[in-house]
Design an enzyme around this catalytic site. Sequence first.
Site, mmCIF file in Angstrom:
data_model
loop_
_atom_site.group_PDB
_atom_site.id
_atom_site.type_symbol
_atom_site.label_atom_id
_atom_site.label_comp_id
_atom_site.label_asym_id
_atom_site.label_seq_id
_atom_site.Cartn_x
_atom_site.Cartn_y
_atom_site.Cartn_z
ATOM 1 N N LYS A 170 1.425 -11.372 -19.453
ATOM 2 C CA LYS A 170 1.723 -12.799 -19.392
ATOM 3 C C LYS A 170 2.291 -13.199 -18.247
ATOM 4 O O LYS A 170 3.193 -12.362 -17.531
ATOM 5 C CB LYS A 170 2.468 -13.125 -20.798
ATOM 6 C CG LYS A 170 4.135 -12.549 -20.718
ATOM 7 C CD LYS A 170 4.904 -13.310 -21.662
ATOM 8 C CE LYS A 170 6.258 -12.807 -21.751
ATOM 9 N NZ LYS A 170 7.254 -13.282 -21.016
ATOM 10 N N HIS A 178 5.808 2.122 -14.646
ATOM 11 C CA HIS A 178 5.235 1.662 -13.404
ATOM 12 C C HIS A 178 6.199 2.663 -12.386
ATOM 13 O O HIS A 178 5.379 3.223 -11.401
ATOM 14 C CB HIS A 178 5.172 0.449 -13.241
ATOM 15 C CG HIS A 178 3.945 -0.182 -13.844
ATOM 16 N ND1 HIS A 178 3.766 -0.330 -15.155
ATOM 17 C CD2 HIS A 178 2.781 -0.802 -13.284
ATOM 18 C CE1 HIS A 178 2.488 -1.005 -15.278
ATOM 19 N NE2 HIS A 178 1.989 -1.089 -13.985
#
Lengths: 180, 289
Positions: free
Chosen positions: A102, A37
């Site tokens: 999550k 990222h």
Amino acid sequence: MEKHLKLPLSKIDITDLKAGDMVFLTGEIYTARDAAHKRIFEAIQKNEALPIRIEGTILYYMGPSPARPGRPIGSAGPTTASRMDKYTPVLLEMGLSGMIGKGKRSQEVKLSIMKNEAIYFAAIGGAGALLSKAISNSEVIAYEDLGTEAIRKLWVEDFPVIVVIDTLGNDLYEIGHNVI
Amino acid sequence: MTDTTEKDEVRQISVLEITSQIKEMCIEANHFLSKDMEQAIRKAEEKEESGLAKQILEQLCENMKIAGEEMIPICQDTGMTVIFLEIGQNVHFIDGFLEDAVNEGVRQGYDEGFLRKSVVLHPLERINTNDNTPAIIHYSFVRGNQVRITVAPKGFGSENMSKIFMLKPSDGIEGVKQSVISAVKDAGPNACPPIVVGVGIGGTFERCAFLSKKALLRNLENKTEDPLIKKLETELLDEINQLGIGPGGLGGKTTALAVNIETSPTHIAGLPVAVNICCHVNRHVTRVF
């Protein structure tokens, strides 16, 4: 509600999904976690070419354990999504369809999910052995030097996820606590 | 008295033996949970009523089965390798340097066991060491001439949600409770519930953090003997399981499988409380030799 969906997801597929839906995904997804990222984000800032197309893509926040010989992948469960929050709104603006991870997302990410009609799924944290069984192919396609954090193209078959944040901004983690 | 004499004798242990034991233990810990952990998850599955919560616990049971049968790590985060070495003071290590031998065991275990390498050498430069070393090693010296090794790979989804509170003595039990509950609430779905909550109370800043880690190793069926702490553990577990976070954070009665508390003498001015949260993959293997 239980749904079986083929990837890529259409806008209608996405807007039809509601927080709490159990979804089984089949098709191509890409992995990217912290280090990938950061690199994608820096490349965007510098206007450099990206190693994957963001538009219409589902990103899986996951760094697998190494595959044993003859297997496509090792253990392959989701990592905590909030660490990607800093980078996510930019990707959503570029047309990212959805994310699998999550844990909670920031308010900023939630608003961006609503604005861009995207979707946030959770896979079951800590069920990496089970989830690996729904991945039939894995190929490193960028940032190989990052090891487990490299970007991988995965082919998933009936990969089980749960809708956590839908396009209306409903958040299953908030709804879930009230069910008890 | 033979026993004492034997324990008093200096015993030589080759560090090569330490390497080979640790290698095996890394692989074992990442594929098999201890019996008490496995039991606790199965029991929770039987007790849970909400559809989704029960379903998730069933999948965690299925996950453990696949992990053991097919040798796929229970979780892809095979952790930072935390190792406790209790060394009898009459042990003399030969054939090399102990710390190197421990790290070599981790290196071999993570390589041969197809475990993920999740350690970066510098916290800011963040380059992966590619062999999961260095391990976090806690040494202590005990009586006798044996070595007790515990290998506890720790995942960071839950490690990141751990906290330390420097309370005032006047905060008392109520303050301890509030601290633990607030840490669990903040952790929410991020820590991969159902969790095990390790709590350290007392000591200094670092001692209390160490105790909270050590508390995670305790067999869930072994209750503490201190009646005050035993009561606190029970009350905290009840309160945590009323928060409704549930398996996977998606609602339900099973937020924690256990609250384990360790205490230590502390300073007249302080009441440190550390909360080390562990996901349902609470891994630890112990061997004595």
